[in-house]
Design a protein around this motif. Structure first.
Motif, PDB file in Angstrom:
ATOM      1  N   ASN A 152       0.854  -1.194   0.000  1.00 37.35           N
ATOM      2  CA  ASN A 152       0.000   0.000   0.000  1.00 37.35           C
ATOM      3  C   ASN A 152       0.886   1.239   0.000  1.00 37.35           C
ATOM      4  OD1 ASN A 152       0.643   0.588   2.862  1.00 37.35           O
ATOM      5  ND2 ASN A 152      -0.637  -1.205   3.283  1.00 37.35           N
ATOM      6  N   TRP A 153       0.246   2.405  -0.226  1.00 38.24           N
ATOM      7  CA  TRP A 153       1.014   3.648  -0.321  1.00 38.24           C
ATOM      8  C   TRP A 153       1.652   4.026   1.003  1.00 38.24           C
ATOM      9  CZ3 TRP A 153       1.643   3.292  -4.992  1.00 38.24           C
ATOM     10  CH2 TRP A 153       0.667   3.379  -5.974  1.00 38.24           C
ATOM     11  N   LYS A 154       1.011   3.712   2.124  1.00 38.71           N
ATOM     12  CA  LYS A 154       1.602   4.023   3.427  1.00 38.71           C
ATOM     13  C   LYS A 154       2.922   3.278   3.607  1.00 38.71           C
ATOM     14  CE  LYS A 154       0.684   4.046   8.401  1.00 38.71           C
ATOM     15  NZ  LYS A 154      -0.262   3.692   9.487  1.00 38.71           N
ATOM     16  N   MET A 155       2.932   2.000   3.266  1.00 39.38           N
ATOM     17  CA  MET A 155       4.158   1.218   3.357  1.00 39.38           C
ATOM     18  C   MET A 155       5.206   1.743   2.377  1.00 39.38           C
ATOM     19  SD  MET A 155       4.722  -2.914   3.004  1.00 39.38           S
ATOM     20  CE  MET A 155       3.653  -3.286   4.392  1.00 39.38           C
ATOM     21  N   LEU A 156       4.754   2.142   1.205  1.00 40.68           N
ATOM     22  CA  LEU A 156       5.674   2.695   0.213  1.00 40.68           C
ATOM     23  C   LEU A 156       6.361   3.945   0.754  1.00 40.68           C
ATOM     24  CD1 LEU A 156       6.864   2.750  -2.638  1.00 40.68           C
ATOM     25  CD2 LEU A 156       4.835   4.005  -3.370  1.00 40.68           C
ATOM     26  N   ASN A 157       5.599   4.822   1.408  1.00 40.69           N
ATOM     27  CA  ASN A 157       6.191   6.017   2.010  1.00 40.69           C
ATOM     28  C   ASN A 157       7.243   5.649   3.049  1.00 40.69           C
ATOM     29  OD1 ASN A 157       5.470   8.851   1.424  1.00 40.69           O
ATOM     30  ND2 ASN A 157       3.384   8.072   1.491  1.00 40.69           N
ATOM     31  N   GLU A 158       6.953   4.636   3.835  1.00 45.13           N
ATOM     32  CA  GLU A 158       7.896   4.200   4.860  1.00 45.13           C
ATOM     33  C   GLU A 158       9.182   3.667   4.228  1.00 45.13           C
ATOM     34  OE1 GLU A 158       7.821   1.384   8.879  1.00 45.13           O
ATOM     35  OE2 GLU A 158       5.936   1.880   7.849  1.00 45.13           O
ATOM     36  N   ILE A 159       9.045   2.929   3.129  1.00 54.04           N
ATOM     37  CA  ILE A 159      10.217   2.401   2.428  1.00 54.04           C
ATOM     38  C   ILE A 159      11.047   3.537   1.833  1.00 54.04           C
ATOM     39  CG2 ILE A 159      10.935   1.091   0.383  1.00 54.04           C
ATOM     40  CD1 ILE A 159       8.512  -0.776   0.971  1.00 54.04           C
ATOM     41  N   ILE A 172      19.426   9.892  -3.208  1.00 52.76           N
ATOM     42  CA  ILE A 172      19.113   8.718  -4.018  1.00 52.76           C
ATOM     43  C   ILE A 172      18.054   9.052  -5.071  1.00 52.76           C
ATOM     44  CG2 ILE A 172      17.201   7.754  -2.638  1.00 52.76           C
ATOM     45  CD1 ILE A 172      18.804   5.041  -2.836  1.00 52.76           C
ATOM     46  N   LYS A 173      18.181   8.476  -6.257  1.00 54.09           N
ATOM     47  CA  LYS A 173      17.194   8.660  -7.319  1.00 54.09           C
ATOM     48  C   LYS A 173      16.284   7.428  -7.345  1.00 54.09           C
ATOM     49  CE  LYS A 173      18.995  11.895 -10.748  1.00 54.09           C
ATOM     50  NZ  LYS A 173      20.057  12.538 -10.003  1.00 54.09           N
ATOM     51  N   ILE A 174      14.988   7.675  -7.241  1.00 54.19           N
ATOM     52  CA  ILE A 174      14.002   6.594  -7.189  1.00 54.19           C
ATOM     53  C   ILE A 174      13.065   6.678  -8.383  1.00 54.19           C
ATOM     54  CG2 ILE A 174      12.086   5.586  -5.878  1.00 54.19           C
ATOM     55  CD1 ILE A 174      13.410   6.794  -3.333  1.00 54.19           C
ATOM     56  N   VAL A 175      12.940   5.586  -9.125  1.00 52.09           N
ATOM     57  CA  VAL A 175      11.936   5.462 -10.170  1.00 52.09           C
ATOM     58  C   VAL A 175      10.837   4.556  -9.624  1.00 52.09           C
ATOM     59  CG1 VAL A 175      11.414   4.538 -12.457  1.00 52.09           C
ATOM     60  CG2 VAL A 175      13.511   5.842 -12.090  1.00 52.09           C
ATOM     61  N   LEU A 176       9.615   5.063  -9.592  1.00 56.64           N
ATOM     62  CA  LEU A 176       8.486   4.301  -9.065  1.00 56.64           C
ATOM     63  C   LEU A 176       7.561   3.881 -10.202  1.00 56.64           C
ATOM     64  CD1 LEU A 176       6.662   3.204  -6.790  1.00 56.64           C
ATOM     65  CD2 LEU A 176       5.594   5.476  -6.725  1.00 56.64           C
ATOM     66  N   ASP A 177       7.329   2.582 -10.311  1.00 58.88           N
ATOM     67  CA  ASP A 177       6.343   2.041 -11.236  1.00 58.88           C
ATOM     68  C   ASP A 177       5.108   1.720 -10.402  1.00 58.88           C
ATOM     69  OD1 ASP A 177       5.287   1.142 -13.595  1.00 58.88           O
ATOM     70  OD2 ASP A 177       6.221  -0.831 -13.511  1.00 58.88           O
ATOM     71  N   PRO A 178       4.063   2.552 -10.445  1.00 59.13           N
ATOM     72  CA  PRO A 178       2.927   2.406  -9.521  1.00 59.13           C
ATOM     73  C   PRO A 178       1.962   1.304  -9.956  1.00 59.13           C
ATOM     74  CG  PRO A 178       2.511   4.240 -10.980  1.00 59.13           C
ATOM     75  CD  PRO A 178       3.874   3.699 -11.355  1.00 59.13           C
ATOM     76  N   ILE A 179       2.350   0.072  -9.738  1.00 59.36           N
ATOM     77  CA  ILE A 179       1.562  -1.066 -10.206  1.00 59.36           C
ATOM     78  C   ILE A 179       0.318  -1.243  -9.332  1.00 59.36           C
ATOM     79  CG2 ILE A 179       1.614  -3.544 -10.678  1.00 59.36           C
ATOM     80  CD1 ILE A 179       4.724  -3.221 -10.866  1.00 59.36           C
ATOM     81  N   LEU A 180      -0.837  -1.124  -9.963  1.00 56.22           N
ATOM     82  CA  LEU A 180      -2.106  -1.252  -9.240  1.00 56.22           C
ATOM     83  C   LEU A 180      -2.794  -2.577  -9.511  1.00 56.22           C
ATOM     84  CD1 LEU A 180      -3.549   2.322  -9.921  1.00 56.22           C
ATOM     85  CD2 LEU A 180      -2.128   1.563  -8.010  1.00 56.22           C
ATOM     86  N   LYS A 181      -2.460  -3.188 -10.648  1.00 57.04           N
ATOM     87  CA  LYS A 181      -3.153  -4.411 -11.049  1.00 57.04           C
ATOM     88  C   LYS A 181      -2.224  -5.235 -11.933  1.00 57.04           C
ATOM     89  CE  LYS A 181      -7.551  -4.179 -11.970  1.00 57.04           C
ATOM     90  NZ  LYS A 181      -8.883  -3.954 -12.593  1.00 57.04           N
ATOM     91  N   SER A 221      -3.929  10.550  -0.198  1.00 56.07           N
ATOM     92  CA  SER A 221      -3.119  11.435   0.630  1.00 56.07           C
ATOM     93  C   SER A 221      -1.722  10.854   0.840  1.00 56.07           C
ATOM     94  CB  SER A 221      -3.807  11.654   1.981  1.00 56.07           C
ATOM     95  OG  SER A 221      -2.989  12.390   2.847  1.00 56.07           O
ATOM     96  N   GLU A 222      -1.645   9.556   1.075  1.00 51.28           N
ATOM     97  CA  GLU A 222      -0.348   8.892   1.241  1.00 51.28           C
ATOM     98  C   GLU A 222       0.449   8.947  -0.065  1.00 51.28           C
ATOM     99  OE1 GLU A 222       1.203   7.639   3.778  1.00 51.28           O
ATOM    100  OE2 GLU A 222      -0.377   7.800   5.286  1.00 51.28           O
ATOM    101  N   PHE A 223      -0.232   8.732  -1.192  1.00 50.07           N
ATOM    102  CA  PHE A 223       0.430   8.797  -2.489  1.00 50.07           C
ATOM    103  C   PHE A 223       0.967  10.207  -2.741  1.00 50.07           C
ATOM    104  CE2 PHE A 223       0.361   9.425  -7.120  1.00 50.07           C
ATOM    105  CZ  PHE A 223       1.169   8.374  -7.518  1.00 50.07           C
ATOM    106  N   ASP A 224       0.188  11.193  -2.354  1.00 49.28           N
ATOM    107  CA  ASP A 224       0.569  12.592  -2.524  1.00 49.28           C
ATOM    108  C   ASP A 224       1.877  12.906  -1.801  1.00 49.28           C
ATOM    109  OD1 ASP A 224      -0.649  14.678  -3.993  1.00 49.28           O
ATOM    110  OD2 ASP A 224      -0.932  15.789  -2.141  1.00 49.28           O
ATOM    111  N   LYS A 225       2.017  12.412  -0.582  1.00 51.05           N
ATOM    112  CA  LYS A 225       3.222  12.670   0.213  1.00 51.05           C
ATOM    113  C   LYS A 225       4.471  12.129  -0.467  1.00 51.05           C
ATOM    114  CE  LYS A 225       0.936  11.687   4.519  1.00 51.05           C
ATOM    115  NZ  LYS A 225       1.041  10.838   5.718  1.00 51.05           N
ATOM    116  N   MET A 226       4.292  11.032  -1.183  1.00 52.24           N
ATOM    117  CA  MET A 226       5.420  10.322  -1.762  1.00 52.24           C
ATOM    118  C   MET A 226       5.990  11.004  -3.009  1.00 52.24           C
ATOM    119  SD  MET A 226       5.714   7.998  -4.511  1.00 52.24           S
ATOM    120  CE  MET A 226       3.985   7.842  -4.749  1.00 52.24           C
TER     121      MET A 226
END
Length: 254
Positions: A84-91, A102-111, A129-134
């Motif tokens: 979930n996005w909350k865990m993603l923010n923590e990572i 660090i440079k991060i490329v995020l592939d937002p896989i939903l399905k 909201s969690e996604f927004d923070k990230m």
């Protein structure tokens, strides 16, 4: 002696190796990077069917990350499926503690390709909201058209593109477009816009092609290419995988 850059993928395990961390590692190796991997999920799938996902505990994920950073100089990370996005923010916050540049490329896989939902769809406003923070913390977001439609349920696609690209670089994959299939678009954080058109007509649909593309882009960034060239080269590399055979599992040329 030439030393390959370390590139970390934080993603799920796919037993068919068409998607997830194993195909990311194949891509890194083909591009002459050294791939490191942290597992976020053990999936039950092949190239046509996805039946279950066993999520890895956040502390286990952090332990995997920590031991790699203790040993290796890591400046480039690709992130795939996370529970979930909350865990993603923590990572992401944990990664930034280890290396604040660090440079991060995020592939937002939903399905999954076969239709299995990989994110909790309840409480949309909280998740958004969690996604927004990230967004401010990553270097590049690589959704496809189906994904960008679902990132913000109260925004149109055009509004989502404008808002997202004001916070981070956005590479919009065109494989799921209704028109001009394969036309990708890069929206940079500083307001520039580029179209990346497909080359050739021999491309065949592949399981995990989105994973290949995002890992190829981070690989080229690690090799020193600027963003636009990394995206262009990543697209061309992915097209080579797409036309490597007529089946659903592509070949990586090393």
């Amino acid at each position: 002696m030439y030393s390959r850059p370390y590139v970390l993928t934080i993603a799920g395990f796919d037993p068919s190796s068409g998607a997830g961390l194993t195909t990311d590692i194949k891509t890194f190796e083909a591009l002459k990077c050294y791939g490191l991997a942290v597992c976020t999920a053990n999936t039950i799938q092949n190239d046509i069917e996805f039946t279950k996902c066993h999520w890895v505990d956040i502390e286990v994920i952090k332990n995997q990350i920590e031991i790699l950073f203790d040993r290796f100089d890591i400046e480039y990370v690709k992130i795939g499926i996370v529970q979930n996005w909350k865990m993603l923010n923590e990572i992401i916050d944990f990664l930034l503690e280890k290396n604040d540049s660090i440079k991060i490329v995020l592939d937002p896989i939903l399905k999954s390709t076969s239709g299995y939902d990989l994110k909790d769809s309840t409480h949309h406003s909280r998740l958004e909201s969690e996604f927004d923070k990230m967004l401010d913390k990553i270097y590049l977001l690589t959704p496809n058209y189906q994904e960008i439609e679902k990132l913000y349920t109260y925004k149109t696609v055009e509004e989502t593109i404008k808002y997202t690209s004001s916070k981070t670089n956005l590479f919009l994959k065109g494989g799921h477009r209704k028109e001009a299939i394969g036309k990708d678009e890069l929206f940079t954080k500083n307001g520039k816009y580029f179209v990346l058109n497909p080359k050739g007509q021999n491309n065949s649909e592949k399981h995990g092609s989105g994973c290949v593309l995002s890992s190829a882009i981070i690989g080229y960034l690690a090799l020193g290419f600027p963003l636009l060239k990394a995206c262009f080269r990543g697209k061309r590399y992915t097209e080579k995988v797409l036309c490597s055979n007529s089946g659903l599992l592509g070949y990586h040329k090393i």
